[in-house]
Every structure is written in structure tokens, then in C-alpha cells.
Design an enzyme around this catalytic site. Structure first.
Site, PDB file in Angstrom:
ATOM      1  CG  HIS A 294      -2.083   0.869   1.248  1.00 14.85           C
ATOM      2  ND1 HIS A 294      -2.444   1.672   0.205  1.00 14.85           N
ATOM      3  CD2 HIS A 294      -2.971   1.150   2.228  1.00 14.85           C
ATOM      4  CE1 HIS A 294      -3.498   2.405   0.533  1.00 14.85           C
ATOM      5  NE2 HIS A 294      -3.850   2.112   1.767  1.00 14.85           N
ATOM      6  CG  HIS A 333      -4.368   0.746  -8.336  1.00 17.98           C
ATOM      7  ND1 HIS A 333      -5.702   0.710  -8.051  1.00 17.98           N
ATOM      8  CD2 HIS A 333      -3.819   1.639  -7.482  1.00 17.98           C
ATOM      9  CE1 HIS A 333      -5.960   1.571  -7.076  1.00 17.98           C
ATOM     10  NE2 HIS A 333      -4.835   2.140  -6.704  1.00 17.98           N
ATOM     11  CG  ASP A 389       2.889   4.194  -3.682  1.00 20.22           C
ATOM     12  OD1 ASP A 389       1.953   3.414  -3.510  1.00 20.22           O
ATOM     13  OD2 ASP A 389       3.049   5.239  -3.020  1.00 20.22           O
TER      14      ASP A 389
HETATM   15  C1  SDX Z   1      -1.483   2.127  -3.330  1.00 19.91           C
HETATM   16  O1  SDX Z   1      -6.239   0.803  -3.356  1.00 19.91           O
HETATM   17  C2  SDX Z   1      -5.735   1.997  -3.553  1.00 19.91           C
HETATM   18  O2  SDX Z   1      -6.376   2.915  -4.045  1.00 19.91           O
HETATM   19  C3  SDX Z   1      -4.300   2.135  -3.103  1.00 19.91           C
HETATM   20  C4  SDX Z   1      -3.608   3.445  -3.476  1.00 19.91           C
HETATM   21  C5  SDX Z   1      -4.223   4.644  -2.749  1.00 19.91           C
HETATM   22  O3  SDX Z   1      -4.115   5.769  -3.256  1.00 19.91           O
HETATM   23  O4  SDX Z   1      -4.716   4.433  -1.616  1.00 19.91           O
HETATM   24  O5  SDX Z   1      -3.694   3.676  -4.875  1.00 19.91           O
HETATM   25  C6  SDX Z   1      -2.144   3.441  -3.076  1.00 19.91           C
HETATM   26  O6  SDX Z   1      -1.448   1.295  -2.452  1.00 19.91           O
HETATM   27  C7  SDX Z   1      -0.954   1.844  -4.713  1.00 19.91           C
HETATM   28  C8  SDX Z   1      -0.366   0.402  -4.842  1.00 19.91           C
HETATM   29  C9  SDX Z   1       1.057   0.399  -4.274  1.00 19.91           C
HETATM   30  N1  SDX Z   1       1.553  -0.997  -4.185  1.00 19.91           N
HETATM   31  C10 SDX Z   1       2.526  -1.432  -5.020  1.00 19.91           C
HETATM   32  O7  SDX Z   1       3.021  -0.780  -5.933  1.00 19.91           O
HETATM   33  C11 SDX Z   1       2.991  -2.860  -4.702  1.00 19.91           C
HETATM   34  C12 SDX Z   1       3.083  -3.658  -6.010  1.00 19.91           C
HETATM   35  N2  SDX Z   1       1.707  -3.866  -6.511  1.00 19.91           N
HETATM   36  C13 SDX Z   1       1.069  -5.127  -6.214  1.00 19.91           C
HETATM   37  O8  SDX Z   1       1.365  -5.640  -4.944  1.00 19.91           O
HETATM   38  C14 SDX Z   1      -0.393  -5.164  -6.651  1.00 19.91           C
HETATM   39  O9  SDX Z   1      -0.455  -4.671  -7.914  1.00 19.91           O
HETATM   40  C15 SDX Z   1      -1.440  -4.464  -5.806  1.00 19.91           C
HETATM   41  C16 SDX Z   1      -1.377  -4.867  -4.373  1.00 19.91           C
HETATM   42  C17 SDX Z   1      -1.314  -2.981  -5.903  1.00 19.91           C
HETATM   43  C18 SDX Z   1      -2.805  -4.864  -6.370  1.00 19.91           C
HETATM   44  O10 SDX Z   1      -2.915  -6.214  -6.133  1.00 19.91           O
HETATM   45  P1  SDX Z   1      -4.186  -7.043  -6.659  1.00 19.91           P
HETATM   46  O11 SDX Z   1      -5.256  -6.175  -7.138  1.00 19.91           O
HETATM   47  O12 SDX Z   1      -4.508  -8.027  -5.585  1.00 19.91           O
HETATM   48  O13 SDX Z   1      -3.617  -7.739  -7.927  1.00 19.91           O
HETATM   49  P2  SDX Z   1      -3.191  -9.214  -7.952  1.00 19.91           P
HETATM   50  O14 SDX Z   1      -2.191  -9.437  -6.864  1.00 19.91           O
HETATM   51  O15 SDX Z   1      -4.416 -10.039  -8.000  1.00 19.91           O
HETATM   52  O16 SDX Z   1      -2.404  -9.295  -9.331  1.00 19.91           O
HETATM   53  C19 SDX Z   1      -2.995  -9.796 -10.475  1.00 19.91           C
HETATM   54  C20 SDX Z   1      -1.840 -10.419 -11.238  1.00 19.91           C
HETATM   55  C21 SDX Z   1      -1.102 -11.492 -10.432  1.00 19.91           C
HETATM   56  O17 SDX Z   1      -0.491 -12.354 -11.402  1.00 19.91           O
HETATM   57  P3  SDX Z   1      -1.125 -13.831 -11.625  1.00 19.91           P
HETATM   58  O18 SDX Z   1      -1.184 -14.483 -10.247  1.00 19.91           O
HETATM   59  O19 SDX Z   1      -2.487 -13.574 -12.213  1.00 19.91           O
HETATM   60  O20 SDX Z   1      -0.162 -14.504 -12.554  1.00 19.91           O
HETATM   61  O21 SDX Z   1      -0.843  -9.427 -11.516  1.00 19.91           O
HETATM   62  C22 SDX Z   1       0.355  -9.770 -10.824  1.00 19.91           C
HETATM   63  C23 SDX Z   1      -0.005 -10.766  -9.744  1.00 19.91           C
HETATM   64  O22 SDX Z   1       1.110 -11.596  -9.442  1.00 19.91           O
HETATM   65  N3  SDX Z   1       0.860  -8.541 -10.244  1.00 19.91           N
HETATM   66  C24 SDX Z   1       2.127  -8.174 -10.294  1.00 19.91           C
HETATM   67  C25 SDX Z   1       2.161  -6.916  -9.671  1.00 19.91           C
HETATM   68  N4  SDX Z   1       0.938  -6.566  -9.276  1.00 19.91           N
HETATM   69  C26 SDX Z   1       0.125  -7.577  -9.625  1.00 19.91           C
HETATM   70  N5  SDX Z   1       3.222  -8.789 -10.782  1.00 19.91           N
HETATM   71  C27 SDX Z   1       4.368  -8.115 -10.669  1.00 19.91           C
HETATM   72  N6  SDX Z   1       4.489  -6.888 -10.089  1.00 19.91           N
HETATM   73  C28 SDX Z   1       3.414  -6.271  -9.579  1.00 19.91           C
HETATM   74  N7  SDX Z   1       3.542  -5.072  -9.022  1.00 19.91           N
END
Ligand code: SDX
Length: 456
Positions: A294, A333, A389
């Protein structure tokens, strides 16, 4: 019973779209006709605002002793938990609006304090309202002197977010009247205090980590200017913030102010729904934001860029990401399945800041990561784009802040969003204490085993 063309019988008919022959609902009705194939029973569920009420599923039973159906939605991926008029996001179109105003216009033309007013009161302020609002915030920036003693108890290397969580929560002990959450005047007073004091505490966490004396608020300065003064003032009689950095910080605060039902806002709403004071509810929000998935992602991005080290090692790093060994921090996201509009705006802010501070050498690696990722099938098929971020940490580092302060920089403006969401939740007649159900998977009716008889 509608057929889905594959020969399978659908147990659900959406009467808003199905022509004619839905068993009970007439085509065009805002209802769902659900047939429980376990019993052959059919139910009409009202559709309202694109949702069905989960509690309407409880009538679907196999017999009188059956609890009834629940919805199962880990992480609430497809569950609306509230009605809100504060922030609108269209994740596919990359749209973000605060109270109906596009984020691009607010970033370009407003100030953070004006945006905080907009989020909390629901309308842009008149000149008089804005002046009165600014006056209230300015005159609540000081914290009780005991707060300094609380913070002095932390180790020299305590993470600033750990200090912020604790100290925001501790504020509840200084303002017991904050418990009167049904009193509008008490709620407004805590609103002033939180918007005004979180930057002061945030700056104190930085000064603590540097072993520097705390700098008191300077009420002659703007909201971002005062924050820069509390961070960086040394022996000079009066700190003069660089106008370009002051403006850049104000825009960054606007971009981070709210984001509908994200994890930390959901935490604030759930904790606030127990009718605890807002300081304790917001401490829960700070704790949730601390997580690297997050708000802690901006710190994780810089660690990732440092680990990659050079532009030519980006392809090798991305291979590890695609192998599922790690995430590309700052990408992806839950809602945005196109470019996060805030990331676009932050890239512009980065250019403005780097004019003053010099370009952060890690920017080259970040730009190469983005360039390759946006062309790479792994990211394209998963709709992974830079989020808020990805670039912000580069700016904070160029401003002279250590990585531990990056999520703190997120928490300062998000205080306005958390308060707006807490106020809306508190006023929502439909809301009550949050208490989800579960699917129990453990054992039942075991007999107690005396310790002498336990073999494993
Ligand atoms: C913020 O919710 C908000 O509005 C949050 C925010 C706010 O203003 O409050 O916008 C602020 O928290 C932004 C996000 C910051 N976090 C990161 O940058 C951390 C990296 N991102 C991931 O952890 C992820 O993208 C999330 C947590 C942000 C979202 O996760 P989801 O929606 O649960 O997505 P998912 O894990 O289901 O991913 C779907 C697929 C998966 O692959 P498969 O299992 O289908 O093969 O995409 C992949 C994930 O492994 N994936 C990524 C990835 N994010 C998702 N793979 C590599 N790198 C990534 N960053």
C-alpha cells in the site's frame, strides 16, 4: 431459465437485459431471477445501483435449518461496502475525481488545503470559508509538549511510520472530548487538529531520526512551506522554503489526498464504526498505509531501484518478476487497469523538483523499467501500469528525505481523505459496526486431551 449458449443451464437470469422468457422477472425489470438447482426454488433479487444486497441471498436455503447463502469475497475484490460521494475512480479509463472535480484540474489550479476542504465539506470553499479554514488549521499546528517526550522514547533508528502510528494514536489521550463522535462541533475540532498536527508529528519523526532538535510550526508559512520548515530549518532565524519545492509538495499532497475505499481508508471506516475517537481510527489507517503493498510501496520502489543498480540490469530483474519471484513495486493496482492518472501528474512534478535539486540518478532506471514493462506481455496481459508510488519516492529522495519518510509523506495528505471518509461513515444511517462472516474450516466437537496423553 436463460441458456448461456454452452448448453449449461444458468441458475441466474439478469432481467435487465434478458429478452422475454425469464421465468419470473419481466425483461427490463431491475431484478435477478435466481434458481437454486439444489431445490428447484426460484428467487427474485432486486438489483440496485448495479448490486444485489448480500443479505438477500440468505433466503436461499435447502431447508428450515439452513443458515442460507452468503457471498464469499476474500479481500472484497467485488464487494461494495458503502455508498460514498467523496471520490470517483474509473479504473479502465484512468479517471480520478474528488467530489466530481477531475484530479488534473485540482492539481493544476487548487491548493492542498482547498482540496482538503473540498473532500471534507463536499464543495469548493468561498474566499471567506477558505480563509477561515486556513486560519483554523494554522492555529492548531502545535502539539502538546508531552508529545516530544513520547517521541524521545523511540530508538534513534525507529521507522518514521512506526513513530507516526503510535503518536497519532497517542493524540487521543490528549483530547478525551474526541470520544464525542456524535457531536458535530467535536468532530470538526478534531478535524482541524488532525489536518494541522499530522505534519508537525511527521516532521518530528524526521528530526528524531536525524538527532536534530524539533522545529516548531511557523504560522507565517503555507501548509507545505511550514512542513518544509519543520523538516529542514537549522540555525537560520526564519526558514525560507524554495517556492518550486513548496508548490511541488502541495501538488503531491493533492494527488495523495484520497482514493475511495483503499485498504487504509477501509481500515479507518471499520475502526471508526466501533465509535472510537478519530485519532484511534486514523492510527489504524496509518498502520494499514505502512504496508509495502500500500503506501509503503514508495519506499519499496527505491529499495528495488537501488537493488537493480544500473539501467542495463533492468531486463534481468524483470525476468525475475515474470518468473513470479518478486513484484515490480510501484506497478499494478486493484482498480486502475490503465495508467494511474496520479503517476502521470507526479512525473511532471518530478521534472519541476529535479530542476531545483538535480535529477535523481535512479530516475534513469525507473524510466527504463517503465519503458520495457509497458511493452512486455506479462505486464500488458495483467494490465499492470505505474501507480502513484512508482515515481514519488524519487522526488522525496531528491528533496533530501530518507526512504523511511516516504510513506509518512503519503500519510500527511491522506489524513484529509481519511477524515472525510470517517465523517461520511459516521453520518451514514445504513452503517453499523463491521463484522464479516467466515467459512469455518476447522475441526468441531473435540474432547479435551490431558497433557500427559498428548503425543504430538
Ligand atoms: C497504493 O487501493 C488503492 O487505491 C491504493 C492506493 C491509494 O491511493 O490508496 O492507490 C495506493 O497502495 C498503490 C499500490 C502500491 N503498491 C505497489 O506498488 C505494490 C506492487 N503492486 C502489487 O502488490 C499489486 O499490484 C497491488 C497490491 C497494488 C494490487 O494487487 P491485486 O489487485 O490483488 O492484484 P493481484 O495481486 O491479483 O495481481 C494480479 C496479477 C497477479 O499475477 P497472476 O497471479 O495472475 O499470474 O498481476 C500480478 C499478480 O502476481 N501482479 C504483479 C504486480 N501486481 C500484480 N506482478 C508483478 N508486479 C506487480 N507489481
Amino acid at each position: 431459465m436463460a441458456e448461456d449458449g454452452s448448453g449449461n443451464r444458468n441458475a441466474v437470469t439478469d432481467n435487465r437485459t434478458t429478452e422475454g422468457t425469464a421465468r419470473n422477472g419481466a425483461a427490463g425489470d431491475h431484478t435477478l431471477t435466481v434458481t437454486d438447482n439444489r431445490t428447484g426454488q426460484t428467487y427474485e433479487l432486486p438489483i440496485e445501483d448495479g448490486t444485489i444486497r448480500a443479505t438477500d441471498l440468505r433466503q436461499i436455503k435447502t431447508g428450515p435449518d439452513d443458515f442460507g447463502l452468503m457471498s464469499y469475497d476474500p479481500a472484497f475484490v467485488n464487494t461494495a461496502a458503502c455508498r460514498s460521494a467523496i471520490t470517483y475512480i474509473d479504473g479502465d479509463k484512468g479517471i480520478l475525481q474528488y467530489r466530481g472535480y477531475p484530479i488534473e484540474q485540482l492539481a493544476e489550479r487548487s491548493t492542498f488545503l482547498e482540496v482538503a476542504y473540498l473532500l471534507i465539506y463536499g464543495a469548493l470553499p468561498t474566499r471567506e470559508q477558505l480563509d477561515a479554514w486556513r486560519d483554523q488549521i494554522t492555529h492548531h499546528t502545535f502539539v502538546h509538549e508531552n508529545v516530544k517526550d513520547i517521541m524521545r522514547a523511540f530508538r534513534h533508528d525507529a521507522h518514521p511510520m512506526g513513530m507516526l502510528v503510535s503518536t497519532v494514536g497517542a493524540l487521543s489521550t490528549f483530547y478525551p472530548e474526541a470520544k464525542q463522535i456524535q457531536d458535530a462541533a467535536a468532530r470538526e475540532y478534531q478535524t482541524y487538529r488532525l489536518i494541522a498536527k499530522v505534519p508537525t508529528i511527521a516532521a518530528f519523526t524526521y528530526r528524531h531520526s536525524r538527532g536534530l532538535p524539533y522545529v516548531y510550526p511557523d504560522n507565517d508559512l503555507s501548509y507545505p512551506g511550514n512542513f518544509l520548515s519543520m523538516l529542514f530549518k537549522m540555525s537560520e532565524a526564519k526558514y525560507r522554503p524554495d517556492p518550486a519545492l513548496e508548490q511541488a509538495l502541495d501538488v503531491l499532497f493533492i494527488l495523495h489526498a484520497d482514493h475511495e475505499q483503499n485498504a487504509s481508508t477501509s481500515a479507518v471506516r471499520a475502526v471508526g464504526a466501533t465509535e472510537v475517537d478519530p485519532y484511534s481510527a486514523l492510527a489504524a489507517g496509518v498502520a494499514a498505509l505502512y504496508g509495502p503493498l500500500h503506501g509503503g510501496a514508495n519506499e519499496a520502489v527505491l529499495k528495488m531501484l537501488r537493488e537493480i543498480g544500473t539501467k542495463d540490469r533492468v531486463p534481468e530483474f524483470l525476468k525475475g518478476v515474470e518468473a513470479g519471484e518478486r513484484k515490480l513495486m510501484g506497478f499494478g493496482h486493484r482498480v486502475y487497469k490503465s495508467y494511474d492518472p496520479r503517476a502521470k501528474a507526479i512525473k511532471q512534478v518530478a521534472d519541476d523538483v529535479f530542476q531545483v535539486t538535480g535529477v535523481n540518478p535512479l530516475l534513469e532506471i525507473a524510466l527504463e523499467l517503465e519503458r520495457i514493462a509497458l511493452e512486455d506481455d506479462y505486464f500488458i496481459t495483467r494490465k499492470l501500469y505505474p501507480n502513484v508510488d512508482f515515481y514519488s519516492g524519487l522526488i522525496y529522495e531528491a528533496m533530501g528525505l530518507p526512504m523511511g519518510m516516504f510513506p509518512v509523506m503519503f500519510a500527511i495528505p491522506r489524513t484529509a481523505g481519511w477524515i472525510a471518509q470517517w465523517l461520511e461513515h459516521t453520518a451514514d444511517e445504513e452503517q453499523r459496526i463491521a463484522r464479516p462472516r467466515q467459512l469455518y474450516t476447522g475441526p468441531l466437537d473435540l474432547d479435551y486431551v490431558p497433557i500427559e496423553q498428548r503425543t504430538k
